[in-house]
Design a protein around this motif. Sequence first.
Motif, PDB file in Angstrom:
ATOM      1  N   THR A 290       2.307 -12.600 -17.135  1.00 53.18           N
ATOM      2  CA  THR A 290       1.452 -11.814 -18.281  1.00 53.18           C
ATOM      3  C   THR A 290       2.126 -11.543 -19.790  1.00 53.18           C
ATOM      4  O   THR A 290       1.441 -11.281 -20.679  1.00 53.18           O
ATOM      5  N   ASP A 291       3.579 -11.691 -19.795  1.00 53.57           N
ATOM      6  CA  ASP A 291       4.147 -11.488 -21.132  1.00 53.57           C
ATOM      7  C   ASP A 291       4.105 -10.065 -21.412  1.00 53.57           C
ATOM      8  O   ASP A 291       4.316 -10.013 -22.538  1.00 53.57           O
ATOM      9  N   LEU A 292       3.744  -9.033 -20.437  1.00 54.68           N
ATOM     10  CA  LEU A 292       3.568  -7.976 -20.864  1.00 54.68           C
ATOM     11  C   LEU A 292       4.992  -7.088 -20.363  1.00 54.68           C
ATOM     12  O   LEU A 292       5.468  -7.236 -19.269  1.00 54.68           O
ATOM     13  N   LEU A 293       5.575  -6.307 -21.298  1.00 55.05           N
ATOM     14  CA  LEU A 293       6.891  -5.640 -20.742  1.00 55.05           C
ATOM     15  C   LEU A 293       6.624  -4.714 -19.860  1.00 55.05           C
ATOM     16  O   LEU A 293       7.577  -4.624 -19.089  1.00 55.05           O
ATOM     17  N   GLU A 294       5.630  -3.988 -19.546  1.00 55.65           N
ATOM     18  CA  GLU A 294       5.314  -3.206 -18.537  1.00 55.65           C
ATOM     19  C   GLU A 294       5.244  -3.816 -17.285  1.00 55.65           C
ATOM     20  O   GLU A 294       5.144  -3.292 -16.302  1.00 55.65           O
ATOM     21  N   ASP A 295       5.022  -5.016 -17.271  1.00 59.45           N
ATOM     22  CA  ASP A 295       5.236  -5.740 -15.849  1.00 59.45           C
ATOM     23  C   ASP A 295       6.538  -6.468 -15.601  1.00 59.45           C
ATOM     24  O   ASP A 295       6.617  -7.010 -14.523  1.00 59.45           O
ATOM     25  N   ALA A 296       7.446  -6.169 -16.247  1.00 61.11           N
ATOM     26  CA  ALA A 296       8.871  -6.516 -15.842  1.00 61.11           C
ATOM     27  C   ALA A 296       9.478  -5.953 -14.555  1.00 61.11           C
ATOM     28  O   ALA A 296       9.350  -4.785 -14.253  1.00 61.11           O
ATOM     29  N   TYR A 297      10.002  -7.065 -14.186  1.00 62.15           N
ATOM     30  CA  TYR A 297      10.487  -6.810 -12.548  1.00 62.15           C
ATOM     31  C   TYR A 297       9.797  -6.421 -11.503  1.00 62.15           C
ATOM     32  O   TYR A 297      10.106  -5.846 -10.632  1.00 62.15           O
ATOM     33  N   ARG A 298       8.376  -6.873 -11.443  1.00 61.92           N
ATOM     34  CA  ARG A 298       7.522  -6.130 -10.683  1.00 61.92           C
ATOM     35  C   ARG A 298       7.068  -7.596  -9.815  1.00 61.92           C
ATOM     36  O   ARG A 298       6.530  -8.487 -10.370  1.00 61.92           O
ATOM     37  N   PHE A 299       6.916  -7.409  -8.226  1.00 57.02           N
ATOM     38  CA  PHE A 299       6.532  -8.577  -7.710  1.00 57.02           C
ATOM     39  C   PHE A 299       5.401  -8.111  -6.935  1.00 57.02           C
ATOM     40  O   PHE A 299       5.098  -7.116  -6.323  1.00 57.02           O
ATOM     41  N   ARG A 300       4.612  -9.175  -6.313  1.00 54.83           N
ATOM     42  CA  ARG A 300       3.395  -8.751  -5.627  1.00 54.83           C
ATOM     43  C   ARG A 300       3.772  -8.239  -4.199  1.00 54.83           C
ATOM     44  O   ARG A 300       4.696  -8.509  -3.496  1.00 54.83           O
ATOM     45  N   THR A 301       2.957  -7.263  -3.702  1.00 57.75           N
ATOM     46  CA  THR A 301       3.113  -6.434  -2.647  1.00 57.75           C
ATOM     47  C   THR A 301       2.904  -7.525  -1.203  1.00 57.75           C
ATOM     48  O   THR A 301       1.626  -8.102  -1.307  1.00 57.75           O
ATOM     49  N   PRO A 302       3.848  -7.662  -0.461  1.00 61.39           N
ATOM     50  CA  PRO A 302       3.576  -8.653   0.896  1.00 61.39           C
ATOM     51  C   PRO A 302       2.714  -8.067   1.904  1.00 61.39           C
ATOM     52  O   PRO A 302       2.696  -6.915   1.930  1.00 61.39           O
ATOM     53  N   MET A 303       1.935  -9.148   2.516  1.00 58.28           N
ATOM     54  CA  MET A 303       1.198  -8.246   3.682  1.00 58.28           C
ATOM     55  C   MET A 303       2.133  -8.171   4.647  1.00 58.28           C
ATOM     56  O   MET A 303       3.042  -8.838   4.784  1.00 58.28           O
ATOM     57  N   LEU A 304       1.759  -7.241   5.597  1.00 53.58           N
ATOM     58  CA  LEU A 304       2.778  -6.967   6.710  1.00 53.58           C
ATOM     59  C   LEU A 304       2.331  -7.444   8.112  1.00 53.58           C
ATOM     60  O   LEU A 304       3.346  -7.144   9.069  1.00 53.58           O
ATOM     61  N   ARG A 305       1.441  -7.905   8.380  1.00 53.17           N
ATOM     62  CA  ARG A 305       1.026  -8.469   9.783  1.00 53.17           C
ATOM     63  C   ARG A 305       2.077  -9.337   9.983  1.00 53.17           C
ATOM     64  O   ARG A 305       2.555 -10.376   9.409  1.00 53.17           O
ATOM     65  N   ASN A 306       3.126  -9.511  11.129  1.00 53.59           N
ATOM     66  CA  ASN A 306       3.991 -10.397  11.681  1.00 53.59           C
ATOM     67  C   ASN A 306       5.345 -10.456  10.880  1.00 53.59           C
ATOM     68  O   ASN A 306       5.990 -10.965  10.743  1.00 53.59           O
ATOM     69  N   VAL A 307       5.214  -9.008   9.904  1.00 51.28           N
ATOM     70  CA  VAL A 307       6.444  -8.980   9.198  1.00 51.28           C
ATOM     71  C   VAL A 307       7.746  -8.981  10.109  1.00 51.28           C
ATOM     72  O   VAL A 307       8.859  -9.386   9.550  1.00 51.28           O
ATOM     73  N   GLU A 308       7.601  -8.552  11.449  1.00 47.35           N
ATOM     74  CA  GLU A 308       8.797  -8.727  12.289  1.00 47.35           C
ATOM     75  C   GLU A 308       9.366 -10.183  12.373  1.00 47.35           C
ATOM     76  O   GLU A 308      10.584 -10.458  12.369  1.00 47.35           O
ATOM     77  N   LEU A 309       8.508 -11.101  12.060  1.00 49.38           N
ATOM     78  CA  LEU A 309       8.808 -12.383  12.268  1.00 49.38           C
ATOM     79  C   LEU A 309       9.361 -13.181  10.822  1.00 49.38           C
ATOM     80  O   LEU A 309       9.867 -14.376  10.907  1.00 49.38           O
ATOM     81  N   THR A 310       9.189 -12.509   9.779  1.00 49.46           N
ATOM     82  CA  THR A 310       9.354 -13.046   8.701  1.00 49.46           C
ATOM     83  C   THR A 310      10.800 -12.879   7.711  1.00 49.46           C
ATOM     84  O   THR A 310      10.525 -12.719   6.546  1.00 49.46           O
ATOM     85  N   ALA A 311      11.701 -12.361   8.254  1.00 49.89           N
ATOM     86  CA  ALA A 311      12.985 -11.963   7.894  1.00 49.89           C
ATOM     87  C   ALA A 311      13.457 -13.400   7.008  1.00 49.89           C
ATOM     88  O   ALA A 311      13.133 -14.573   7.644  1.00 49.89           O
ATOM     89  N   PRO A 312      14.466 -13.207   5.977  1.00 42.99           N
ATOM     90  CA  PRO A 312      14.932 -11.838   5.173  1.00 42.99           C
ATOM     91  C   PRO A 312      13.753 -11.455   4.497  1.00 42.99           C
ATOM     92  O   PRO A 312      12.808 -11.981   3.831  1.00 42.99           O
TER      93      PRO A 312
END
Length: 420
Positions: A290-312
């Motif tokens: 986006t090149d927007l400073l307010e977006d710095a260091y923000r990452f997409r929220t992952p979906m959690l189904r089967n999260v136990e299987l997807t480490a790390p």
Amino acid sequence: MPAPLGPEDFLAFDRRQAALGQLLFYDKILSGNRNIACATCHHPTLGTGDRLSLGIGEGGEGLGQRRSAGLGGNRIRKRIPRNAPGLWNLGAKEIRTLFHDGRLSIAETYENGFNSPAEEWLPQGFNSLLAAQAVFPVTAQFEMAGNPKENEIAGAIHDRIDSAWPILAKRVRVIPEYGRLFVSAFDHVKRPEDVTIVEIANALAAFQAIEWQSHDSPFDRFLSGDESALNASGKRGLELFYGKAGCARCHTGKLLSDQKFHALGLPPFGPGRTRLHDPMVRDVGVMGETDLLEDAYRFRTPMLRNVELTAPYGHNGAYPTLEGIVRHHLDPDGMLKTWRPETARLPEAPWLAGIDFMVWKDPREMARQALFRDIAPTAVSDLEISDLVAFLRALTGTSSVTAPPFGIPDAVPSGLPIDR
């Protein structure tokens, strides 16, 4: 709490194309040097990931935590900057953005229907966002394409991103079995010469969307009215997740993700996904799009189904356990202070050691990252953390995980070896 997730929440795909996509997904023919497949970094025996914090792409050897960084002239030049995400439920209708930084999204920016790194050079005709995503790993130097001068794919990409796709399409369609399968799976393909990167991507998307559709976890049964589907600890964890712990502020809806971007203050390491003008190793997340400073260091929220299987866990795989990533969400700055480099799952690569944790030696960059937090400390007990983990484990599918529709093929039309 959300309504139960079900088949009606997913896009429809052609099973003939999915059967073809299964072969392509495991076939190393799509990589520049014919030595890595989609499945290498997204393997079903590894939860559709690779179990590494930062992956070892083109030039590596082996699978999962046994994967090495290569030897001699074939050794990797760079780690993959971000963690390989799981592939569960990516065919869901509500998903409109992909990649940790959201650099691919459904949009009217260009006539092809997507905003993507390829901009107007992305072709038209993709059957989904997932199909559009499939064409980018094959063009990434350190993922599947290889280094310039090593092969014709890497050389073409050096000219322009879309120059490689016709070469890959021809490489696939001239294999007689693939040619026949494409003619059979796509009504508009009358002869192998009609096959383009679009048909290849559409087949890959059909396979992934059908193979890793998962909505049969204990939590799903609980949402459908089966109170016994969760044990006592899981029920307490559910109450914490949707209450005191505040997890559902971001992990919301049927897919347990708001599909938005948040700054969690995860421990930084690796080469970072730097922009052309970045003077240091860093990863600014969605700000890079986006090149927007307010977006710095923000990452997409992952979906959690089967999260136990997807480490790390985390955009860079900073935490190897569910407990670790839960504790970080509840006390980000406290966990950052106690995190140690050996926590990361990084296959040994001594020639990259100077880069792996360089960002920690840059006090100004670390101070910048500390300014961005979208989560605040929340006081919970060790027992409550255990209950939250129990709930997260109740998000693991049953037959959708143990008996997927297609599985791993015995062989692929190129004759190249399959990672198992």
